[in-house]
Scaffold this motif. Sequence first.
Motif, PDB file in Angstrom:
ATOM      1  N   LYS A 103      -1.330  -6.242   0.888  1.00 49.11           N
ATOM      2  CA  LYS A 103      -0.882  -5.832   2.221  1.00 49.11           C
ATOM      3  C   LYS A 103       0.391  -6.538   2.652  1.00 49.11           C
ATOM      4  O   LYS A 103       0.540  -6.938   3.802  1.00 49.11           O
ATOM      5  CB  LYS A 103      -1.981  -6.084   3.256  1.00 49.11           C
ATOM      6  N   THR A 106       4.465  -3.743   3.737  1.00 44.99           N
ATOM      7  CA  THR A 106       5.067  -3.355   5.008  1.00 44.99           C
ATOM      8  C   THR A 106       5.926  -4.479   5.580  1.00 44.99           C
ATOM      9  O   THR A 106       6.911  -4.225   6.264  1.00 44.99           O
ATOM     10  CB  THR A 106       3.987  -2.969   6.023  1.00 44.99           C
ATOM     11  N   LYS A 107       5.551  -5.720   5.262  1.00 40.52           N
ATOM     12  CA  LYS A 107       6.348  -6.840   5.759  1.00 40.52           C
ATOM     13  C   LYS A 107       7.749  -6.820   5.185  1.00 40.52           C
ATOM     14  O   LYS A 107       8.732  -7.010   5.899  1.00 40.52           O
ATOM     15  CB  LYS A 107       5.684  -8.165   5.348  1.00 40.52           C
ATOM     16  N   SER A 121       9.624   2.834   6.888  1.00 39.31           N
ATOM     17  CA  SER A 121       8.653   3.900   6.616  1.00 39.31           C
ATOM     18  C   SER A 121       8.605   4.231   5.137  1.00 39.31           C
ATOM     19  O   SER A 121       7.582   4.667   4.618  1.00 39.31           O
ATOM     20  CB  SER A 121       8.974   5.140   7.440  1.00 39.31           C
ATOM     21  N   ARG A 124       6.129   1.814   3.907  1.00 37.87           N
ATOM     22  CA  ARG A 124       4.800   2.065   4.463  1.00 37.87           C
ATOM     23  C   ARG A 124       4.158   3.266   3.760  1.00 37.87           C
ATOM     24  O   ARG A 124       3.003   3.222   3.362  1.00 37.87           O
ATOM     25  CB  ARG A 124       4.893   2.301   5.970  1.00 37.87           C
ATOM     26  N   ARG A 128       0.808   3.389   0.827  1.00 36.55           N
ATOM     27  CA  ARG A 128      -0.460   4.105   0.941  1.00 36.55           C
ATOM     28  C   ARG A 128      -0.866   4.682  -0.414  1.00 36.55           C
ATOM     29  O   ARG A 128      -2.027   4.648  -0.801  1.00 36.55           O
ATOM     30  CB  ARG A 128      -0.333   5.236   1.955  1.00 36.55           C
ATOM     31  N   LYS A 131      -1.452   1.821  -3.781  1.00 33.97           N
ATOM     32  CA  LYS A 131      -2.696   1.097  -3.996  1.00 33.97           C
ATOM     33  C   LYS A 131      -3.437   1.659  -5.205  1.00 33.97           C
ATOM     34  O   LYS A 131      -4.094   0.933  -5.935  1.00 33.97           O
ATOM     35  CB  LYS A 131      -3.588   1.216  -2.767  1.00 33.97           C
TER      36      LYS A 131
END
Lengths: 420, 368
Positions: A103, A106-107, A121, A124, A128, A131
């Motif tokens: 996770k 996004t950072k 984005s 991001r 998804r 993973k």
Amino acid sequence: MSKAEPMLAADGTPLKKSLARALRRQKMRALMLIAPLLLFILLTFILPVADMLYRSVENGIVSETLPRTVVALADWDADGGELPDEAVYAAMAADLHDAANAKTHTKVGVRLNYEQPGISSLFRKAGRKAKKWDPVADGPWKDQMIDLHKGWGDPAIWRTIQTYSPPVTQGYYLNAVDMRVGPDGAEMRPENEQIYGILFGRTMKMSLMITLSCIMLGYPVAWLLANLPARKANMLMILVLLPFWTSLLVRTSAWKIMLQQQGVINDVLVWIGLVADENRLVMINNQFGTVVAMTHILLPFMILPMYSVMQTIPPSYLRAAKSLGATNWTAFWRVYFPQSVPGIGAGSILVFILAIGYYITPALVGGTTGTFISNRIAFHISTSLNWGLAAALGAILLAVVLILYWAYDKIVGIDNVKLG
Amino acid sequence: MKLTKTLMATTALTVAASAAVAEDMAMEMTLVSWGGSYQASQHKAYVEPYLAANPGVTVTWDESSAEAVAKLRAMDEAGNVTWDLVDVVASDSMRLCDEGLAMELDADTDLADAPDGTKASEDFGDLLVSECFAPQIVYSTTFGYRTDLVGDTAPTDICAIFDLDAYPGKRALQKRPIDNMEWALYCDGVEKSAIYDTLGTAEGVDKALAKLDTIKDQVVWWTAGAETPQLLADGEVVMGSTFNGRLFSAIAEQNQPIGMLWDMQSFDLDGWVVPANLPADRKARVMDFLKFATDTQRLADQAKYISYGPARKSSAPLVGQHAELGIDMAPHMPTDPANAGNVHIYDYEWWADNRDDLDAKFQSWLAK
């Protein structure tokens, strides 16, 4: 003459050694005494400031989150106009897979988005899917990723990742002086994005105006305080200190009520007929309102040091000057004023340095033309979360204050500053 | 060797013990919200019934939502998160999620189903804009105007903002690009569906700023939601944008001569996020509360105290009357069909990408 024997202390050790030991013990004791304060300052002031300054260049996140990509991208020629090859995409896929599971993808997206809008984005959305990727079996990646989002087929995105891959960056500082890293090194940002230069200049100019108006208003008050009989002086002192003890927000809001277009001052001016009802003066949400409110708020910081210096000037000097034939003005200008300069100096430094870092009052009454650089720092700390940029702006502000302090010391001399 | 074994045994025991404790729930909670009448409505609708059902629990409010993202980040870096549940707007929930500061929620297991058995994910629908977000209310940023200062024809069209001839006087706008840029493009003739595509180009940004330029010297820029009702009440501005609940208070509770302009109101969401990595006992307590506080009845109850629309579809029919004024609340909801004829849907993802860039341009424009 025989060779001089070293002088001995009572216990037989050489005196020099014995003295040094005693001195060392004394120093240690002194150090122990100040140790709690020293530790306190170190832990609560110096270390946080150093940490914040370090943030202005720190950029480890890219190489930590995308280690393989950073290595694979190192040889890519950003100016060639071509996309990186499959090896880079495979490295990115593997990095994204790991980052998405930890996770952290996004950072790094947020970090790179400061430099190029859209990356947030991109990461991001890719995260998804990533993973579930198998970085080895699911390749080749290049077309797959470009299909996922056309951003992966944009050389500009890869250029940004490459530019910001080193663990240390000058990007925040460049941004803080309205510059950016372009294809040919550092360049100015387009005119419609430049703001920090304007704000730094405005902060300096308005802080100077505020300091000057504090001197103009504060000097006569300090003179009265120092020269009136004790009873009246005490009364006046309370009048100076009362607003000082009142909440900053209350005083700022009070100025809002006074200065706004339907406010007290405009109402009075309209009532006595000086101003037409449809042409009420605009005195707030601009520089004027900021200077007025901040001068009021900072005035005690000017009056108090002036007062304590003026108190030490014997009134007999003025009488002596006059008895030697000086006019009132000459006596004041040639005899009294030079002695009060250290108070002006101390007050000016206090007021100027406080003014330069003010942000609540400019935020409330400054509108668009009266905001300070500190308003942008606060914005980047609490709203945009770009702490690196906030740290860079803060570091520049700190440097400016230190340079001004140094210049002041060279021109006026810091020994000439007295707080009392 | 023996020592290692003993140590390991003790550690195992400690772990077992803490696992046992984890089944218990902490008896204290710190909730973070915006203060004012909004927080009061949450206290009455969610917290009071929860405390009545769970005696012994204590709740502390922290009014820090405006700086929640920055504070949560600082707490996380210091390794001491003292908050249990944080009320934030949707865009902040996305940022907290991106930063790994908020816990991901599974709507169907973490939130309650509707009374008729509809799954929570369906009941909230599109409003679950981020994986970490439990929506509570729909609010809107919209305009209020002084009924006595706008002449004979009250404005019904958002573009009245840009019409200085028909409605002379100052306007209050929020000091940020979001919403203002969209309204400017809309009133410059851009189709609603093309607004974000236009804003994505440099020409589009210039176009929006050029439109705002036409009223720039007549704008008072606000940063806190309470400013516009005050400016309207003082007659400092003839119209201004703010959150619809603030205007409702000014109109219904304080009887100010203010009218609502619902055209192109900008919908936004407010909801809860749970900080990431809470200790097990605090997490158990807060998840229990979250499930309770976002159920159908609780969300409908909140509308008794403030004019924000509940985020669940199943809550809408239950919205009743204002608790003290006794007026029907439904017509004051931004989601009421009469008010929602022409709305602006705010694109979270687009703004998450472009916020910093556009903000730089907007602030640079403001400063000149």
